[in-house]
Design an enzyme around this catalytic site. Structure first.
Site, PDB file in Angstrom:
ATOM      1  N   LYS A   1       0.814  -1.220   0.000  1.00 46.22           N
ATOM      2  CA  LYS A   1       0.000   0.000   0.000  1.00 46.22           C
ATOM      3  C   LYS A   1       0.851   1.275   0.000  1.00 46.22           C
ATOM      4  CE  LYS A   1      -4.122  -1.987   0.324  1.00 46.22           C
ATOM      5  NZ  LYS A   1      -5.182  -1.827  -0.691  1.00 46.22           N
TER       6      LYS A   1
ATOM      7  N   GLU B   1      -9.721   5.832   3.256  1.00 43.52           N
ATOM      8  CA  GLU B   1     -10.527   4.736   3.784  1.00 43.52           C
ATOM      9  C   GLU B   1      -9.586   3.560   4.002  1.00 43.52           C
ATOM     10  OE1 GLU B   1     -10.025   5.088   0.552  1.00 43.52           O
ATOM     11  OE2 GLU B   1      -9.336   3.041   0.217  1.00 43.52           O
TER      12      GLU B   1
ATOM     13  N   SER C   1       1.756  -9.713  -0.878  1.00 42.20           N
ATOM     14  CA  SER C   1       1.350  -8.305  -0.726  1.00 42.20           C
ATOM     15  C   SER C   1       1.565  -7.732   0.669  1.00 42.20           C
ATOM     16  CB  SER C   1      -0.102  -8.131  -1.145  1.00 42.20           C
ATOM     17  OG  SER C   1      -0.952  -8.966  -0.393  1.00 42.20           O
TER      18      SER C   1
HETATM   19  C1  LIG Z   1      -1.688  -7.076   2.574  1.00 45.38           C
HETATM   20  C2  LIG Z   1      -2.829  -6.747   1.686  1.00 45.38           C
HETATM   21  N1  LIG Z   1      -2.954  -7.381   0.523  1.00 45.38           N
HETATM   22  C3  LIG Z   1      -3.973  -7.115  -0.331  1.00 45.38           C
HETATM   23  C4  LIG Z   1      -4.942  -6.189  -0.013  1.00 45.38           C
HETATM   24  C5  LIG Z   1      -6.065  -5.948  -0.973  1.00 45.38           C
HETATM   25  O1  LIG Z   1      -6.006  -4.718  -1.603  1.00 45.38           O
HETATM   26  P1  LIG Z   1      -5.647  -4.577  -3.129  1.00 45.38           P
HETATM   27  O2  LIG Z   1      -6.587  -5.489  -3.888  1.00 45.38           O
HETATM   28  O3  LIG Z   1      -5.899  -3.153  -3.432  1.00 45.38           O
HETATM   29  O4  LIG Z   1      -4.234  -4.962  -3.328  1.00 45.38           O
HETATM   30  C6  LIG Z   1      -4.856  -5.482   1.204  1.00 45.38           C
HETATM   31  C7  LIG Z   1      -5.863  -4.487   1.561  1.00 45.38           C
HETATM   32  O5  LIG Z   1      -5.897  -3.905   2.578  1.00 45.38           O
HETATM   33  C8  LIG Z   1      -3.767  -5.774   2.072  1.00 45.38           C
HETATM   34  O6  LIG Z   1      -3.623  -5.135   3.250  1.00 45.38           O
END
Ligand SMILES: Cc1ncc(COP(=O)(O)O)c(C=O)c1O
Length: 393
Positions: free
Chosen positions: A89, A111, A377
């Site tokens: 993020k 948000e 992620s």
């Molecule tokens: C670690 C992590 N992965 C994935 C996501 C999903 O978001 P996005 O689809 O925008 O990557 C989030 C959302 O808060 C997250 O914290």
């Protein structure tokens, strides 16, 4: 086939800017200026330097040997969990705070679902000395308590969203309401590849550093820039958009998206938008959206706060409709098991959102020579309480 946004802000049938008139000046200002700002050499230099020295990029591309052995294929993990603040993020919030400064804004709203975007926003606001207000669903405030404490520690105000399912969708509604009431001094840092144009494209471009790095890193490790597959979980779709970006026009690279099936796609408690969604409008864009036959938004459900959203970014709706990406839906149980497995095979505790992407091996068989890159992620610190309750640790 075109997979990037067009000048009107559409990905095929999806996207656009469906906004109340009160928001028009803000969104229009952003639309006319974002590319010009992002292309300025001094903007690029500051963005790159912060990504390097503050976020810690490039994030490693790690060959997961034991995971690869177990599933008889070559698995690489793109380690966004090692970024400052623990997820992808922050790539976007660094970019957007610099855009906000260029636009002369001195108040930031955001948000958040899992709290990672809230933490990343509070972090860059602290870095720049700018006021920060984060909207978060009441349910998410409970299940992501460590991140709420982090945001407060960083000086942000966390405002609970108490309507609807009291999760991400409702927090987004509150943030939009705030923006309508504070149109002049406030920039809204949207945390995923969603919202009215130009947000999905702007967020995707900031996150595209992920696939840019993967290309260089794979060249070094495998002698080729392109993997056979890229895999990412999808909430709104920002880590996925960044992971796919530089491979969208390379058909040899298979694109895999993993959504949350909650308690099962047909259980009534799910967030599997590509399976259950129909064309609709949410938070300023036309996209696939879970809704009742008369167009009321269906309350989503997932054990993971970051995937608990009834829509998906317009790029992903387009990738799904055109068949460019394969979509899979993974239940809470399968995701939790995959999260435990990564912890014990590789010594990496993933965020529960990420665990959904890791469960791909239940859904699809890869060949021994396939190079499969998974977007790791985020890290699992924020989810320890959920893991503890689930596994009775
Ligand atoms: C670690 C992590 N992965 C994935 C996501 C999903 O978001 P996005 O689809 O925008 O990557 C989030 C959302 O808060 C997250 O914290």
């Amino acid at each position: 086939m075109e997979y990037h946004v067009n000048e009107k802000g559409y990905y095929g049938d999806f996207g656009g800017a469906y906004i109340p008139e009160m928001l028009y000046p803000n969104v229009e200002e952003l639309r006319t200026k974002y590319l010009e700002i992002m292309n300025q050499p001094e903007f690029k230099a500051e963005f790159d330097q912060l990504l390097k020295d503050y976020v810690g990029r490039p994030s490693p591309l790690y060959y997961a040997k034991r995971l690869s052995e177990k599933y008889h294929t070559k698995v690489y993990l793109k380690r966004e969990d090692l970024n400052h603040t623990g997820a992808h993020k922050v790539n976007n919030t660094i970019g957007q705070i610099l855009v906000a400064k260029k636009l002369g804004k001195n108040r930031i709203i955001a948000e958040t679902g899992a709290g990672q975007h809230g933490v990343a926003t509070a972090t860059v606001c602290a870095l720049m000395g700018i006021q920060c207000i984060v909207y978060m669903g009441e349910i998410d405030i409970k299940r992501q308590a460590p991140n709420v404490a982090r945001m407060k520690m960083l000086g942000a105000e966390v405002r609970p969203a108490k309507s609807g399912s009291r999760t991400l969708k409702d927090a987004t509604n509150e943030a939009i309401r705030d923006w309508i009431n504070n149109p002049v001094d406030t920039h809204y840092i949207i945390g995923s590849a969603i919202g009215p144009h130009p947000y999905p494209d702007m967020v995707t471009r900031f996150q595209s550093i992920i696939s840019e790095e993967i290309k260089g890193q794979l060249k070094e490790k495998e002698g080729r820039e392109n993997p056979d597959y890229v895999v990412a979980c999808i909430g709104g779709g920002s880590n996925a958009a960044g992971t796919y970006y530089h491979f969208l026009d390379t058909p040899e690279v298979g694109i895999i998206a993993v959504e949350a099936a909650g308690k099962g796609v047909d259980s009534g408690e799910s967030a599997a938008t590509s399976k259950l969604g129909k064309e609709g409008i949410i938070h300023g864009c036309k996209t696939l959206l879970m809704q009742s036959p008369d167009g009321q938004i269906t309350e989503p459900y997932s054990i993971s706060a970051g995937l608990d959203y009834p829509g998906v970014g317009p790029m992903h709706s387009h990738l799904s409709r055109t068949g460019r990406a394969e979509f899979f839906s993974v239940t809470d149980d399968d995701a939790m098991t995959a999260g435990l497995e990564l912890s014990q095979l590789e010594g990496i505790i993933p965020a529960i959102e990420t665990s959904h992407a890791l469960a791909i091996f239940n859904e699809k068989k890869f060949k021994p020579d396939d190079v499969v890159v998974i977007s790791l992620s985020g890290r699992g610190d924020k989810d320890l309480n959920t893991y503890i309750d689930y596994f009775k640790l």
